[in-house]
Design a protein around this motif. Sequence first.
Motif, PDB file in Angstrom:
ATOM      1  N   LEU A  77       1.461  -2.387  -1.756  1.00 36.62           N
ATOM      2  CA  LEU A  77       2.084  -1.179  -2.289  1.00 36.62           C
ATOM      3  C   LEU A  77       1.452  -0.770  -3.617  1.00 36.62           C
ATOM      4  N   LYS A  78       1.009  -1.742  -4.394  1.00 32.82           N
ATOM      5  CA  LYS A  78       0.387  -1.444  -5.686  1.00 32.82           C
ATOM      6  C   LYS A  78      -0.964  -0.761  -5.528  1.00 32.82           C
TER       7      LYS A  78
ATOM      8  N   GLN B 260       3.925   5.335  -4.177  1.00 28.76           N
ATOM      9  CA  GLN B 260       4.649   4.148  -4.614  1.00 28.76           C
ATOM     10  C   GLN B 260       6.117   4.451  -4.871  1.00 28.76           C
TER      11      GLN B 260
ATOM     12  N   TYR C 230       8.551   3.536  -2.211  1.00 30.81           N
ATOM     13  CA  TYR C 230       8.657   2.112  -1.875  1.00 30.81           C
ATOM     14  C   TYR C 230      10.062   1.674  -1.502  1.00 30.81           C
TER      15      TYR C 230
END
Length: 154
Positions: free
Chosen positions: A53-54, A61, A64
Amino acid sequence: MLAIVTIQVATRLLSRSVPWSEELTRNSFIVTVFLGMTVGFRRLEHARITFLLKLLPKHLQSLYIHFYFISGTIFFVILAHQGLRMTLQQFRSGEMSPACGIPMYLVTLPISIGAALAIIAQFQSVYVDKSTRKKLIQELFVGEEGLTSEDRFQ
């Protein structure tokens, strides 16, 4: 469960195995795992993978936390559905455990119950309880300066 395993080991050392101990241990383990899983999701004490995700762009993001909830819900709905199908099949067939003689649907029912409770627990941790939501957000944005985790998700 520990007492049952201890009895099982002791009786095997004496060459007099207790036939029901292994089955009862396995059945207890299933119940413990699927009902205990709910607590793990409620308290955020389960494994999460955030390194991918980073790598996403910043604007993605911010999705998320919703992706986390939706993907978990899809998994648990499938698990609950399949668990319920298996439970109903065992109920209709009258399947019994060979050593303990208990109905097998009682062993598999906690799978569906645990999955349904996990959906509720995950919803609570993401959308109801602010402290667990904050913990989820902070996991993703640890170390970034000049931006609070709450800024991303408002």
